[in-house]
Design a protein around this motif. Structure first.
Motif, PDB file in Angstrom:
ATOM      1  N   UNK A 267       0.823  -1.206   0.000  1.00 14.19           N
ATOM      2  CA  UNK A 267       0.000   0.000   0.000  1.00 14.19           C
ATOM      3  C   UNK A 267       0.854   1.252   0.000  1.00 14.19           C
ATOM      4  N   UNK A 268       1.913   1.250   0.810  1.00 12.45           N
ATOM      5  CA  UNK A 268       2.835   2.395   0.838  1.00 12.45           C
ATOM      6  C   UNK A 268       3.581   2.529  -0.480  1.00 12.45           C
ATOM      7  N   UNK A 269       3.965   1.394  -1.047  1.00 11.32           N
ATOM      8  CA  UNK A 269       4.643   1.426  -2.345  1.00 11.32           C
ATOM      9  C   UNK A 269       3.722   2.016  -3.409  1.00 11.32           C
ATOM     10  N   UNK A 270       2.437   1.653  -3.375  1.00 11.83           N
ATOM     11  CA  UNK A 270       1.502   2.172  -4.370  1.00 11.83           C
ATOM     12  C   UNK A 270       1.268   3.669  -4.187  1.00 11.83           C
ATOM     13  N   UNK A 271       1.347   4.180  -2.933  1.00  9.38           N
ATOM     14  CA  UNK A 271       1.228   5.615  -2.704  1.00  9.38           C
ATOM     15  C   UNK A 271       2.367   6.374  -3.386  1.00  9.38           C
ATOM     16  N   UNK A 272       3.532   5.739  -3.466  1.00 11.19           N
ATOM     17  CA  UNK A 272       4.722   6.407  -4.014  1.00 11.19           C
ATOM     18  C   UNK A 272       4.915   6.137  -5.499  1.00 11.19           C
ATOM     19  N   UNK A 273       4.669   4.900  -5.938  1.00 13.00           N
ATOM     20  CA  UNK A 273       4.995   4.497  -7.305  1.00 13.00           C
ATOM     21  C   UNK A 273       3.802   4.504  -8.247  1.00 13.00           C
ATOM     22  N   UNK A 274       2.600   4.550  -7.706  1.00 12.33           N
ATOM     23  CA  UNK A 274       1.406   4.492  -8.543  1.00 12.33           C
ATOM     24  C   UNK A 274       0.713   3.149  -8.427  1.00 12.33           C
ATOM     25  N   UNK A 275      -0.589   3.148  -8.698  1.00 15.05           N
ATOM     26  CA  UNK A 275      -1.397   1.946  -8.514  1.00 15.05           C
ATOM     27  C   UNK A 275      -1.282   0.969  -9.692  1.00 15.05           C
ATOM     28  N   UNK A 276      -1.258   1.468 -10.899  1.00 13.55           N
ATOM     29  CA  UNK A 276      -1.416   0.635 -12.082  1.00 13.55           C
ATOM     30  C   UNK A 276      -0.297  -0.404 -12.271  1.00 13.55           C
ATOM     31  N   UNK A 277       0.982  -0.036 -12.160  1.00 12.85           N
ATOM     32  CA  UNK A 277       2.024  -1.051 -12.365  1.00 12.85           C
ATOM     33  C   UNK A 277       1.933  -2.201 -11.360  1.00 12.85           C
ATOM     34  N   UNK A 278       1.542  -1.897 -10.129  1.00 11.67           N
ATOM     35  CA  UNK A 278       1.456  -2.939  -9.113  1.00 11.67           C
ATOM     36  C   UNK A 278       0.283  -3.881  -9.369  1.00 11.67           C
ATOM     37  N   UNK A 279      -0.824  -3.350  -9.889  1.00 14.10           N
ATOM     38  CA  UNK A 279      -1.958  -4.211 -10.226  1.00 14.10           C
ATOM     39  C   UNK A 279      -1.554  -5.215 -11.298  1.00 14.10           C
ATOM     40  N   UNK A 280      -0.827  -4.763 -12.308  1.00 13.77           N
ATOM     41  CA  UNK A 280      -0.362  -5.654 -13.379  1.00 13.77           C
ATOM     42  C   UNK A 280       0.612  -6.699 -12.836  1.00 13.77           C
ATOM     43  N   UNK A 281       1.537  -6.266 -11.986  1.00 16.38           N
ATOM     44  CA  UNK A 281       2.502  -7.192 -11.396  1.00 16.38           C
ATOM     45  C   UNK A 281       1.801  -8.243 -10.551  1.00 16.38           C
ATOM     46  N   UNK A 282       0.857  -7.804  -9.720  1.00 18.98           N
ATOM     47  CA  UNK A 282       0.172  -8.732  -8.829  1.00 18.98           C
ATOM     48  C   UNK A 282      -0.624  -9.779  -9.576  1.00 18.98           C
ATOM     49  N   UNK A 283      -1.326  -9.379 -10.635  1.00 17.05           N
ATOM     50  CA  UNK A 283      -2.098 -10.342 -11.420  1.00 17.05           C
ATOM     51  C   UNK A 283      -1.189 -11.375 -12.084  1.00 17.05           C
ATOM     52  N   UNK A 284      -0.034 -10.943 -12.555  1.00 20.23           N
ATOM     53  CA  UNK A 284       0.906 -11.873 -13.185  1.00 20.23           C
ATOM     54  C   UNK A 284       1.412 -12.900 -12.177  1.00 20.23           C
ATOM     55  N   UNK A 285       1.695 -12.450 -10.967  1.00 17.51           N
ATOM     56  CA  UNK A 285       2.155 -13.375  -9.921  1.00 17.51           C
ATOM     57  C   UNK A 285       1.056 -14.368  -9.561  1.00 17.51           C
ATOM     58  N   UNK A 286      -0.175 -13.868  -9.420  1.00 14.46           N
ATOM     59  CA  UNK A 286      -1.305 -14.756  -9.109  1.00 14.46           C
ATOM     60  C   UNK A 286      -1.480 -15.831 -10.172  1.00 14.46           C
ATOM     61  N   UNK A 287      -1.437 -15.431 -11.432  1.00 11.63           N
ATOM     62  CA  UNK A 287      -1.630 -16.387 -12.518  1.00 11.63           C
ATOM     63  C   UNK A 287      -0.510 -17.426 -12.544  1.00 11.63           C
TER      64      UNK A 287
END
Length: 389
Positions: A267-287
Motif C-alpha cells: 500500500x505504501x509502495x503504491x502511494x509512491x509508485x502508482x497503482x497501475x504497475x502494481x496491479x499488473x505485477x500482482x495479477x501476473x504473480x497470481x496467474x
C-alpha cells in the motif's frame, strides 16, 4: 474517539469478523459439503452462493452508507457475522446448507463496503497505506480462520469448528457495540423511501459512468475468480494428494500470512509508485502461482505456491482499493466501494462455479490453466484501457 482509535477499532472488529467467517469457509465448507454428498458442481455452487449475496447487496449497501452513515450499516453487518455460524451444526441437507450460505453472505455484503469507505474517509491523504493496513487485518482472518478450522475439524469434528467460529463473531459484536466509532453521519434534509432511492440512484449513476472504477473493479474480479476456485477446490485437491484437513488449512494460512504482511508495505509502495504497475505485477504473480498448484503434490511446494499467490493478492488488493477511492467523488465513496465489491463478488462467485464445471468435465490442471489465462487476459485489458485514458 480519535481518528487513530476509530481506525484501531474497525481493524480489530474486522479481524474477529473474518476469523469467524473464514473458519466456516476454508477448508471446512467444501469438506462439509462433500460429507453431505455433494459433487464438484454442487460444491462450486455452495461455495459461491454466499458471494451472490454480495453481488446483489454490496452496491446498494455502500450507497445506503453514503445516506444513513457508515455506523448504521456496520452494526447490521457485525450481527450477520456473529450469529449464522451457530446454525451450521444443525444442517443435514445440501439445500439447507445452500440457503444458510446465502444468509451468511449478508455479513460481507453489508459490512465490507462501509468499512472500506470508513477507512478511506479517516485517512484521505494516506489511503493506500490505511486501506492496505485494514485489508491486512481482515486478511488475518484468512490467516487464523482456516488454520483453526482445519485443526478443529481434524481433532474434534465440524460442529466444534462451527461453534468456535460463532464465538469469534460474537466477540466482534461485543467490541463494536460497546465502543463508539467516530465517523461522520450525513445530514439528511429529505425523508422517505422516494428520497432515499433518489439519492442511491444518483450515487449509482455517478459510479457507473466512472471508467477507472469499473475497469479496476473488473481487473480485481479476475483475481477473485482464482481466489474463489482455490477456496472451493484446494481443500479437495489437497486431501486427494494425501494432506489432512489441518495441513490444507495451513495452506490457506500461509497464503493469508503472506498477504497480511505484504499489504501494508505494498500500500505504501503504491502511494509512491502508482497503482497501475502494481496491479499488473500482482495479477501476473497470481496467474503464475495458480497454474502450478495442480501439478504438484508435495506439501512444502504447495506451501510455497500458496505464499506466492498470497503475495500477488496483496499487490493487487492494496492498489486496486486505493485506485477506486482515488477515482471516486467523496459523496459517492461508499457507492464506489460498493461497486468494486459487487464486481469483485461476481468474480468470486464465478470462480467456484467455473472451476467446478471445468474440473468435472476436464481435470484440475486444465481447469486451473483456463482460470490463470483469465487473469492474464484481464491484466492485458486493464493495461490497454488505462493507457488510453
Amino acid at each position: 474517539m480519535t481518528t487513530s482509535r476509530s481506525f484501531v477499532l474497525i481493524c480489530t472488529v474486522g479481524i474477529f469478523c473474518f476469523i469467524s467467517y473464514n473458519m466456516v469457509r476454508m477448508p471446512a465448507l467444501s469438506l462439509f459439503a462433500e460429507s453431505l454428498g455433494a459433487g464438484p458442481e454442487r460444491i462450486g455452487l455452495i461455495v459461491s452462493v454466499s458471494t451472490l449475496t454480495g453481488v446483489l447487496l454490496k452496491l446498494p449497501s455502500g450507497a445506503l452508507s453514503d445516506i444513513y452513515g457508515r455506523r448504521f450499516l456496520l452494526r447490521i453487518g457485525v450481527v450477520a457475522f456473529g450469529l449464522p455460524p451457530f446454525l451450521y451444526p444443525f444442517i443435514t441437507s445440501l439445500d439447507a446448507l445452500t440457503a444458510l450460505r446465502f444468509l451468511h453472505g449478508l455479513a460481507t455484503a453489508i459490512f465490507a463496503p462501509s468499512a472500506l469507505a470508513t477507512v478511506a474517509e479517516l485517512y484521505r491523504e494516506r489511503r493506500g497505506a490505511a486501506l492496505g493496513t485494514y485489508t491486512a487485518c481482515t486478511q488475518s482472518g484468512s490467516l487464523l480462520g482456516p488454520f483453526l478450522g482445519g485443526y478443529l475439524i481434524h481433532a474434534a469434528g465440524f460442529s466444534t469448528a462451527f461453534v468456535t467460529a460463532g464465538v469469534f463473531g460474537c466477540v466482534a459484536m461485543v467490541l463494536f457495540y460497546s465502543l463508539h466509532l467516530d465517523v461522520s453521519v450525513p445530514q439528511r434534509k429529505e425523508q422517505g423511501t422516494a428520497a432515499v432511492l433518489s439519492e442511491m440512484w444518483k450515487g449509482f449513476s455517478v459510479v457507473a459512468k466512472n471508467t477507472k472504477v469499473l475497469i479496476t473493479s473488473v481487473t480485481d474480479a479476475a483475481k477473485m475468480i482464482a481466489n474463489g476456485a482455490l477456496m472451493a477446490f484446494l481443500p479437495l485437491y489437497g486431501v486427494s494428494a494425501g494432506l489432512n484437513p489441518g495441513e490444507v488449512g495451513l495452506l490457506f494460512t500461509v497464503q493469508a500470512c503472506t498477504s497480511f504482511f505484504s499489504k501494508p508495505i505494498m500500500g505504501r509502495v503504491s502511494d509512491r509508485m502508482g497503482r497501475q504497475p502494481l496491479i499488473l505485477l500482482g495479477l501476473s504473480i497470481c496467474a503464475g502461482t495458480f497454474v502450478c498448484i495442480p501439478h504438484v503434490s508435495m506439501f512444502p511446494v504447495l506451501l510455497l505456491l500458496s505464499a506466492g499467490f498470497g503475495f500477488g493478492e496483496a499487490v493487487v488488493s492494496s492498489s486496486s482499493s486505493a485506485l477506486v477511492a482515488d477515482s471516486s467523488e467523496f459523496k459517492t465513496l461508499g457507492a464506489g466501494m460498493g461497486m468494486q465489491g459487487t464486481i469483485m463478488d461476481i468474480g468470486h462467485a464465478s470462480g467456484p462455479l467455473l472451476a467446478g464445471l471445468l474440473i468435472a468435465s476436464l481435470s484440475y490442471p486444465m481447469a486451473f490453466g483456463v482460470i490463470a489465462g483469465v487473469q492474464l487476459l484481464a491484466a492485458g485489458v486493464f493495461w490497454v484501457t488505462m493507457k488510453r485514458m
